[in-house]
Design a protein around this motif. Structure first.
Motif, short mmCIF file in Angstrom:
data_model
loop_
_atom_site.label_atom_id
_atom_site.label_comp_id
_atom_site.label_asym_id
_atom_site.label_seq_id
_atom_site.Cartn_x
_atom_site.Cartn_y
_atom_site.Cartn_z
N SER A 18 0.94 -1.45 -0.03
CA SER A 18 0.09 -0.03 -0.15
C SER A 18 1.08 1.08 0.03
CB SER A 18 -0.86 0.06 1.45
OG SER A 18 -1.88 1.20 1.12
N GLU A 22 0.79 4.21 -2.58
CA GLU A 22 -0.19 5.58 -2.37
C GLU A 22 0.39 6.87 -2.94
OE1 GLU A 22 -0.45 5.42 1.79
OE2 GLU A 22 1.69 5.90 2.08
N THR A 26 -5.21 7.18 -4.56
CA THR A 26 -5.68 6.65 -3.19
C THR A 26 -6.01 5.10 -3.68
OG1 THR A 26 -7.32 8.39 -3.21
CG2 THR A 26 -7.97 6.44 -2.35
#
Length: 110
Positions: A18, A22, A26
């Motif tokens: 993630s 990022e 989003t």
């Protein structure tokens, strides 16, 4: 857009994945695929991003990049293909139908 990432280090987890994506936009979800029996990473994962344009940019910039000492491959994930259900007809009932390997522990009468 769903993104497929291959060549991940076995130490990479969902949060790492993630964090990697990022900066491009989003993240809806990030998942490193793990082996059910060993709970060890299989070395690939998926990231879902809200914005297709941001996802395309991430794919372009991260494909072939080095991450955690490994060169990763990043591409748009293809839809999962339905696998045909296994049929246990045609002598494939799970029992022995002769032949086969004779290897294994305690099998020294060869």
């Amino acid at each position: 857009m769903n993104i497929f990432i291959a060549g991940l280090s076995y130490k990479v987890n969902d949060a790492d994945l993630s964090n990697l994506f990022e900066e491009y936009g989003t993240i809806t979800s990030a998942k490193v695929v793990v082996d059910r029996q060993t709970s060890r990473s299989k070395g690939y994962g998926f990231v879902e991003m809200e914005d297709n344009e941001a996802a395309t940019k991430a794919i372009t910039e991260l494909n072939g990049a080095e991450y955690d000492g490994r060169t990763i491959s990043v591409s748009e994930a293809r839809p999962r293909e339905e696998r045909p259900k296994r049929s246990f007809d045609n002598n494939r009932s799970g029992g022995s139908s002769g032949g086969g390997s004779r290897g294994g522990y305690g099998n020294d009468r060869y």
